[in-house]
Scaffold this active site. Structure first.
Site, PDB file in Angstrom:
ATOM      1  N   ASP A 236       1.043 -10.134 -10.952  1.00  0.00           N
ATOM      2  CA  ASP A 236       0.506 -12.123 -11.159  1.00  0.00           C
ATOM      3  C   ASP A 236       2.351 -12.675 -11.545  1.00  0.00           C
ATOM      4  O   ASP A 236       3.126 -14.203 -10.880  1.00  0.00           O
ATOM      5  CB  ASP A 236      -0.671 -12.314 -11.850  1.00  0.00           C
ATOM      6  CG  ASP A 236      -1.393 -12.296 -11.289  1.00  0.00           C
ATOM      7  OD1 ASP A 236      -1.697 -12.216  -9.660  1.00  0.00           O
ATOM      8  OD2 ASP A 236      -2.307 -11.521 -11.770  1.00  0.00           O
TER       9      ASP A 236
ATOM     10  N   HIS B 271       0.964  -1.421   0.033  1.00  0.00           N
ATOM     11  CA  HIS B 271      -0.191   0.138  -0.482  1.00  0.00           C
ATOM     12  C   HIS B 271       0.521   1.258  -0.543  1.00  0.00           C
ATOM     13  O   HIS B 271       0.453   2.225  -0.416  1.00  0.00           O
ATOM     14  CB  HIS B 271      -0.668  -0.087   0.915  1.00  0.00           C
ATOM     15  CG  HIS B 271      -2.111  -0.785   1.093  1.00  0.00           C
ATOM     16  ND1 HIS B 271      -2.784  -1.273   2.308  1.00  0.00           N
ATOM     17  CD2 HIS B 271      -2.221   0.047  -0.042  1.00  0.00           C
ATOM     18  CE1 HIS B 271      -3.843  -1.416   1.117  1.00  0.00           C
ATOM     19  NE2 HIS B 271      -3.661  -1.531   0.034  1.00  0.00           N
TER      20      HIS B 271
ATOM     21  N   CYS C 289       1.612  -4.353 -18.540  1.00  0.00           N
ATOM     22  CA  CYS C 289       0.430  -3.353 -17.557  1.00  0.00           C
ATOM     23  C   CYS C 289       0.367  -3.898 -16.393  1.00  0.00           C
ATOM     24  O   CYS C 289      -0.406  -3.210 -15.851  1.00  0.00           O
ATOM     25  CB  CYS C 289      -0.968  -3.726 -18.444  1.00  0.00           C
ATOM     26  SG  CYS C 289      -1.421  -5.618 -18.385  1.00  0.00           S
TER      27      CYS C 289
ATOM     28  N   GLU D 229       0.368 -14.004 -17.403  1.00  0.00           N
ATOM     29  CA  GLU D 229       0.984 -13.853 -16.216  1.00  0.00           C
ATOM     30  C   GLU D 229       1.351 -15.227 -15.088  1.00  0.00           C
ATOM     31  O   GLU D 229       1.210 -15.077 -14.054  1.00  0.00           O
ATOM     32  CB  GLU D 229      -0.823 -14.138 -15.578  1.00  0.00           C
ATOM     33  CG  GLU D 229      -1.011 -11.862 -16.127  1.00  0.00           C
ATOM     34  CD  GLU D 229      -2.884 -12.165 -15.868  1.00  0.00           C
ATOM     35  OE1 GLU D 229      -3.298 -11.358 -14.588  1.00  0.00           O
ATOM     36  OE2 GLU D 229      -3.850 -12.661 -16.176  1.00  0.00           O
TER      37      GLU D 229
END
Length: 576
Positions: A463, A203, A510, A438
């Site tokens: 991922d 975060h 991305c 991914e």
């Protein structure tokens, strides 16, 4: 950027009395700043387990009032911050208001516990429960602990932990930062963020990038620094230097000033020798489009469609989807691209109408495209409706609309998606239907996948890193492993890049990695030709590419991918 870099310089010179010490972490941004350290206020100590002197009903009322006050404060911070931060803090406020928490507090105050002790013990039970659930819920343990610390402080009548009160600019230092602490930081005073824990997808890293505050996260040992210690925080290098030399500060500041001038560049992304690299934006819906347009994005590289499907017991209708998709598509003009990711259900995004059954490890279970192929295709109609809605919305829109499926591992899955997309009227033959890479499996077999009907591939680095390193992307305990700079991850991206070049089909990125200006150059050197990121990162990435030729990027990539560790890879990329 030049002013931010020089703040605190004189103070640092005046108090330099100790030996220079350097701490290494993960940098967020490219700025370098100098200033004195100010440490985050600490969480209150564990309340003593002693019988309450007051009436149990009064203690219960005090504890419940503390929880309500924390929830209200979190919402107020979220409203003031807005955007993604507001969503994060709303989720935290809802935890504070959980009826099970209130029930736990009541039972403990009825048993004679003090308000503060009742809150502490109740949250301790929730902590163990969250940690045992794994995956997404385990990743929320840090948020839970932050709420607990705030509620215990209020119930105890002591200051709530949080940023220090300062009137002069400072570098904020903490073990880690909760979203509530980061949300309302005064950007005029906080020069940089430095944490001992966390990783590139924590975060702290995500919010620092969104707020434009340089940061170094996961800098082990940095908590040894005391208040007032002068430091040089170099986000580009991922270092924190205590008692830096004047020469080191001047060199970093000079580099930042040059970067600031370069960041004023506009226009399409390209390297210094003219190699085009499309700079695209990641969005979640129409509300994110204005920021993408202001940033000069050449379109959208990741349109996350999940927001349409969340917080509802039924999938959105065909007409509702067409309306939203068309609103996004019509915002962009000719010579732009909008890449739509189909619904990424499962794992940390369970949906009641996508029936997946019980899974002991959802991150390795039925998620992404698998959710619509598994169980005899019982969920396929949801995906089919989405593809038809995208086709309808794209019909009269100016930009090229591309569609990609998440969590594709092999040729048969890619071909199944292309077949379904073609049946729904999407332009498979024109190369506008692709997949996300991914997992190591899809990266290593990208040649076979792209040799078929698949028109393009986009790498989801979050991922890909998670599955390569076997490190849950939302679990703080393994946050240091969730680093896209790791040579294993770079080598997999390179394998996909070579496959794309051999097939003559475009490869993009991305994930969060695209927002790192230095890593963006490495990705181009690995064969990536489009980068999609938060709009706030586009200017710095554009400037970084414009300063280097394709040959430079290729050399950087070779050095980084041939390194032993993520940290070595960063250092190797910086070496000229």
């Amino acid at each position: 950027m030049g002013e931010r870099a020089s703040s605190g310089l004189e103070r640092s010179e005046a108090v330099r009395t100790a030996e220079t010490a350097e701490y290494e972490g993960v940098g967020v941004g490219t700025a370098a700043v100098a200033g004195p350290v100010a440490r985050m206020g600490q969480a209150p100590p564990e309340p003593p387990d002693v019988p309450a002197a007051g009436d149990p009903a009064e203690e219960c009322a005090k504890a419940l009032a503390a929880l309500a006050a924390v929830a209200a404060d979190l919402r107020a911070r979220g409203t003031a911050a807005g955007g993604a931060t507001a969503d994060v803090l709303e989720a935290q406020a809802m935890i504070a208001e959980d009826p099970e928490l209130a029930d736990g507090v009541r039972s403990r105050t009825d048993a004679g516990k003090t308000a503060a002790r009742a809150v502490h013990e109740t949250f301790a039970v929730f902590h163990e429960t969250f940690a045992a659930l794994g995956d997404y819920m385990a990743g929320r343990v840090a948020d839970l602990d932050d709420i607990a610390a705030r509620a215990v402080a209020v119930a105890s009548g002591v200051p709530v932990p949080g940023p220090p009160c300062r009137e002069e600019p400072y570098v904020l230092l903490a073990a880690d930062l909760a979203p509530a602490d980061t949300a309302l930081l005064d950007r005029r005073l906080v020069l940089a963020l430095v944490t001992a824990e966390g990783g590139p997808t924590s975060h702290t890293a995500i919010l620092a990038r969104a707020m434009g505050i340089p940061a170094v996260v996961g800098a082990a040992g940095v908590l040894a620094l005391t208040d007032g210690t002068p430091v040089l925080v170099d986000a580009a290098a991922g270092t924190v230097v205590a008692h830096p030399s004047t020469e080191a500060m001047e060199a970093a500041i000079a580099r930042c000033c040059a970067d600031a001038a370069a960041a004023a560049l506009t226009g399409p992304g390209r390297t210094s020798d003219g190699t085009p690299v499309k700079l695209l934006a990641n969005i979640g819906g129409p509300e994110d489009v204005p920021a993408a347009l202001v940033s000069g994005a050449e379109g959208v590289g990741l349109f996350r469609t999940e927001f349409l499907y969340l917080d509802t017991d039924e999938p959105p209708t065909f007409d509702a989807q067409v309306k939203i998709y068309k609103e996004v598509f019509d915002a962009f003009g000719e010579d732009t691209r909008v890449v739509v990711r189909t619904l990424d259900a499962g794992a940390d995004k369970p949906l009641p109408f996508v029936r997946l059954g019980e899974e002991p490890n959802p991150a390795l279970g039925v998620r992404g495209l698998r959710a619509f192929r598994a169980f005899g295709g019982r969920n396929e109609a949801i995906l089919r409706t989405q593809l038809l809605a995208i086709r309808e919305a794209a019909g009269t829109s100016a930009p090229e609309v591309w569609v990609m499926a998440p969590m594709v591992d092999e040729v048969t899955e890619a071909e199944w998606f292309c077949e379904l997309a073609a049946a729904c009227g999407l332009d498979v033959a024109g190369g506008r239907v692709g997949i996300m890479v991914e997992t190591p499996a899809s990266a290593l077999t990208a040649g076979a996948i792209l040799a078929g009907r698949t028109g393009f591939a986009s790498i989801g680095t979050n991922d890909l890193t998670q599955y390569t390193m076997a490190a849950d992307r939302v679990l703080g305990a393994v946050g240091a492993l969730q680093d896209p700079w790791h040579p294993a991850v770079l080598q997999l991206i390179g394998a996909a890049g070579s496959a794309g070049a051999a097939a003559g089909k475009p490869l993009g990125v991305c994930g969060e990695a695209a927002a790192d200006p230095l890593l963006a150059c490495v990705l181009v050197g690995l064969g990536v030709r489009s980068l999609s990121m938060a709009p706030s990162a586009i200017a710095e990435v554009r400037a970084a590419l414009a300063a280097r030729s394709l040959e430079d990027c290729t050399a950087m990539a070779a050095r980084a991918a041939g390194s032993a560790t993520a940290w070595d890879a960063r250092k190797a990329a910086l070496r000229s």
